[in-house]
Design a protein around this motif. Structure first.
Motif, PDB file in Angstrom:
ATOM      1  N   ARG A 240      -4.443  -0.590  -7.031  1.00 13.22           N
ATOM      2  CA  ARG A 240      -3.695  -1.312  -8.051  1.00 13.22           C
ATOM      3  C   ARG A 240      -2.329  -1.740  -7.507  1.00 13.22           C
ATOM      4  O   ARG A 240      -1.536  -0.896  -7.084  1.00 13.22           O
ATOM      5  CB  ARG A 240      -3.470  -0.425  -9.278  1.00 13.22           C
ATOM      6  CG  ARG A 240      -2.573  -1.114 -10.293  1.00 13.22           C
ATOM      7  CD  ARG A 240      -2.677  -0.515 -11.653  1.00 13.22           C
ATOM      8  NE  ARG A 240      -1.802   0.644 -11.808  1.00 13.22           N
ATOM      9  CZ  ARG A 240      -1.680   1.295 -12.967  1.00 13.22           C
ATOM     10  NH1 ARG A 240      -2.383   0.918 -14.009  1.00 13.22           N
ATOM     11  NH2 ARG A 240      -0.873   2.324 -13.039  1.00 13.22           N
ATOM     12  N   PRO A 241      -2.054  -3.029  -7.516  1.00 13.90           N
ATOM     13  CA  PRO A 241      -0.752  -3.494  -7.001  1.00 13.90           C
ATOM     14  C   PRO A 241       0.344  -3.231  -8.030  1.00 13.90           C
ATOM     15  O   PRO A 241       0.779  -4.124  -8.744  1.00 13.90           O
ATOM     16  CB  PRO A 241      -0.974  -4.986  -6.777  1.00 13.90           C
ATOM     17  CG  PRO A 241      -2.069  -5.356  -7.713  1.00 13.90           C
ATOM     18  CD  PRO A 241      -2.906  -4.130  -7.962  1.00 13.90           C
ATOM     19  N   SER A 242       0.792  -1.975  -8.108  1.00 10.26           N
ATOM     20  CA  SER A 242       1.703  -1.575  -9.182  1.00 10.26           C
ATOM     21  C   SER A 242       3.006  -2.368  -9.201  1.00 10.26           C
ATOM     22  O   SER A 242       3.475  -2.766 -10.260  1.00 10.26           O
ATOM     23  CB  SER A 242       2.025  -0.090  -9.054  1.00 10.26           C
ATOM     24  OG  SER A 242       0.859   0.671  -9.181  1.00 10.26           O
ATOM     25  N   LEU A 243       3.589  -2.585  -8.014  1.00 11.45           N
ATOM     26  CA  LEU A 243       4.868  -3.286  -8.011  1.00 11.45           C
ATOM     27  C   LEU A 243       4.693  -4.735  -8.475  1.00 11.45           C
ATOM     28  O   LEU A 243       5.543  -5.281  -9.176  1.00 11.45           O
ATOM     29  CB  LEU A 243       5.512  -3.244  -6.620  1.00 11.45           C
ATOM     30  CG  LEU A 243       6.918  -3.837  -6.553  1.00 11.45           C
ATOM     31  CD1 LEU A 243       7.867  -3.141  -7.516  1.00 11.45           C
ATOM     32  CD2 LEU A 243       7.483  -3.779  -5.148  1.00 11.45           C
ATOM     33  N   ALA A 244       3.574  -5.333  -8.093  1.00 12.13           N
ATOM     34  CA  ALA A 244       3.309  -6.698  -8.559  1.00 12.13           C
ATOM     35  C   ALA A 244       3.185  -6.716 -10.084  1.00 12.13           C
ATOM     36  O   ALA A 244       3.721  -7.605 -10.752  1.00 12.13           O
ATOM     37  CB  ALA A 244       2.036  -7.241  -7.918  1.00 12.13           C
ATOM     38  N   LEU A 245       2.526  -5.698 -10.630  1.00 15.01           N
ATOM     39  CA  LEU A 245       2.397  -5.623 -12.087  1.00 15.01           C
ATOM     40  C   LEU A 245       3.758  -5.400 -12.737  1.00 15.01           C
ATOM     41  O   LEU A 245       4.067  -5.974 -13.783  1.00 15.01           O
ATOM     42  CB  LEU A 245       1.436  -4.499 -12.481  1.00 15.01           C
ATOM     43  CG  LEU A 245      -0.013  -4.697 -12.027  1.00 15.01           C
ATOM     44  CD1 LEU A 245      -0.840  -3.466 -12.359  1.00 15.01           C
ATOM     45  CD2 LEU A 245      -0.628  -5.921 -12.678  1.00 15.01           C
ATOM     46  N   ASP A 246       4.594  -4.557 -12.098  1.00 11.64           N
ATOM     47  CA  ASP A 246       5.958  -4.342 -12.604  1.00 11.64           C
ATOM     48  C   ASP A 246       6.700  -5.659 -12.735  1.00 11.64           C
ATOM     49  O   ASP A 246       7.267  -5.986 -13.766  1.00 11.64           O
ATOM     50  CB  ASP A 246       6.758  -3.479 -11.609  1.00 11.64           C
ATOM     51  CG  ASP A 246       6.357  -2.015 -11.636  1.00 11.64           C
ATOM     52  OD1 ASP A 246       5.493  -1.661 -12.452  1.00 11.64           O
ATOM     53  OD2 ASP A 246       6.919  -1.252 -10.832  1.00 11.64           O
ATOM     54  N   LEU A 247       6.693  -6.389 -11.635  1.00 12.85           N
ATOM     55  CA  LEU A 247       7.482  -7.619 -11.579  1.00 12.85           C
ATOM     56  C   LEU A 247       6.903  -8.666 -12.526  1.00 12.85           C
ATOM     57  O   LEU A 247       7.623  -9.506 -13.066  1.00 12.85           O
ATOM     58  CB  LEU A 247       7.475  -8.139 -10.139  1.00 12.85           C
ATOM     59  CG  LEU A 247       8.462  -9.234  -9.777  1.00 12.85           C
ATOM     60  CD1 LEU A 247       9.859  -8.860 -10.202  1.00 12.85           C
ATOM     61  CD2 LEU A 247       8.437  -9.477  -8.275  1.00 12.85           C
TER      62      LEU A 247
END
Lengths: 343, 96
Positions: A240-247
């Protein structure tokens, strides 16, 4: 400032991508359909089952071109990730920061404040532009709830309570989102946000736009040397690309929701661009996807003034700029992460 | 910027034919083949310098010729097309 380059969308399911010299070639049934030099593009989004040759993947990773594979209906499948490179010090700082609950929370606050403020802007725009036709009282009361929740973002003590606030705000926002849909009400409505699979046309449209945004955000993070998989708000989970989801939280209203509303309200997409399957899932037709991709690509070249940089940039570079200021914050060059506020 | 690259490579000898193929191959790496020996290359100044350097290294200045037309940033209003095989706009929507 980096130049915004084009993205190649491959929507024919039988296409196969290969490399020839510095060119990307799209083949359909063994025949060359399209060819473009790699330096003219910054991303390839491939909706198909055939895939791409390893040589082409290498060409993409060598040139920092994002290559994502989606199913024909737009569900994310995979993304080609090249050798790890870039700034190891920055990445280490990112990991350390992510391990520290307090600083993580600080950054996560920025994402959520950006999200809530941008949601408010979307609602406010609805009232301002269409005050006579929309039920302003409902929108205003949702807006009031968002305002009420804003101080909580600053005060919350841990990530879980921040998640709670974020969930509430998203609920208030999507509860009245339907009010902003002005045309084609029979085909487009949003009674609730659902996904995996989306159950109505509007949800399918939003999910599709978010997938496109995710591709761009992930590429942007990688370009500045951050690891898209280590987030501050979303917890780590394999794949899961967590930082991408954050941004994405702060960019969704601006890049996704507004565009979806425009497409529907200007009747650029219609009910016939969507198909309902036996299990209730709604997918977009090939023609519908083409229309949305065209609108998305067109939107990306619009110029806006970035509120933090105070510089004119194309909309398509907003994810890149946010990734860049996030990297600067992690490096200690600036005191806080400035979220993106749309206007 | 958009640069139009055109060339004439003498194919009287086998060396000439070889040069022709190499020139064409190099141009394909940088741009779109719009006619047999005409390429539209959307490049930044650094990429153009590379292209120019490698092409000049391939051709035989006694026999071949090479021309660059600088169409700049606003190249779209300077190009008109009629007839078959219309090319794509590298800055427009790329969808296949």
């Amino acid at each position: 400032m980096r130049k915004l380059l084009n993205t190649l969308y491959v929507t024919t399911p039988e296409s196969y991508l290969i490399r020839d010299g510095e060119n990307v070639i799209v083949k359909v049934n063994g025949e060359e359909r399209f060819r473009i030099p790699i330096h003219n593009i910054e991303g390839i989004v491939c909706f198909g089952y055939m895939g791409a040759s390893p040589q082409l993947m290498r060409l993409c990773t060598d040139n920092n071109v994002g290559l994502s594979f989606l199913t024909p209906s737009g569900k994310f499948l995979a993304r080609v990730h090249g050798r790890v490179r870039g700034n190891v010090l920055l990445r280490r700082t990112q990991y350390r920061t992510a391990d520290n609950p307090e600083t993580s929370l600080d950054i996560a606050r920025g994402f959520i404040i950006g999200k809530v403020v941008n949601c408010r802007t979307v609602l406010g725009r609805g009232i301002r532009d269409h005050g006579e036709v929309v039920r302003c009282d409902r929108i205003r009361s949702a807006d009031a709830m968002l305002i009420e929740n804003l101080p909580g973002i600053d005060d919350c003590a841990n990530a879980d309570s921040l998640r709670g606030i974020e969930g509430n705000c998203a609920k208030f926002y999507f509860d009245v989102f339907d009010e902003l849909i002005l045309k084609q009400k029979d085909d487009f409505f949003l009674s609730e946000r659902n996904r995996r699979p989306p159950l109505d046309n509007m949800n399918a449209l939003l999910s599709f736009l978010y997938t496109l945004l995710a591709h761009d955000v992930e590429s942007a993070l990688e370009t500045v040397g951050l690891d898209p998989y280590v987030g501050f708000f979303h917890t780590d989970r394999p794949g899961r690309p967590s930082l991408a989801l954050d941004l994405m939280e702060e960019l969704r209203p601006f890049l996704g929701d507004r565009l979806a509303l425009n497409l529907v309200n200007l009747k650029q997409v219609t009910g016939s661009d969507f198909l309902k399957k036996e299990n209730g899932a709604v997918i977009m037709t090939e023609n519908g996807r083409k229309k949305v991709l065209a609108a998305w690509q067109k939107r990306k070249v619009d110029l806006i003034t970035h509120p933090y940089l105070n510089e004119k940039i194309p909309v398509g570079l907003v994810p890149y700029v946010q990734a860049m200021v996030l990297a600067r914050f992690l490096r200690g060059d600036i005191d806080g992460y400035p979220p993106f506020f749309m206007n | 910027m958009m640069v139009l690259v055109t060339y004439d490579v003498s194919t009287e000898s086998n060396e000439g034919k070889k040069r022709l193929r190499r020139v064409a191959k190099e141009c394909v790496n940088y741009g779109q083949r719009v006619q047999n020996s005409v390429f539209e290359c959307l490049v930044d100044p650094a990429q153009f310098a590379q292209l120019k350097h490698s092409l000049c290294g391939i051709i035989d200045e006694e026999k071949d010729s090479l021309r660059f037309y600088y169409l700049g940033k606003n190249w779209k209003r300077r190009v008109e097309h009629f007839g078959a095989k219309e090319g794509y706009d590298p800055e427009g929507l790329l969808i296949t």
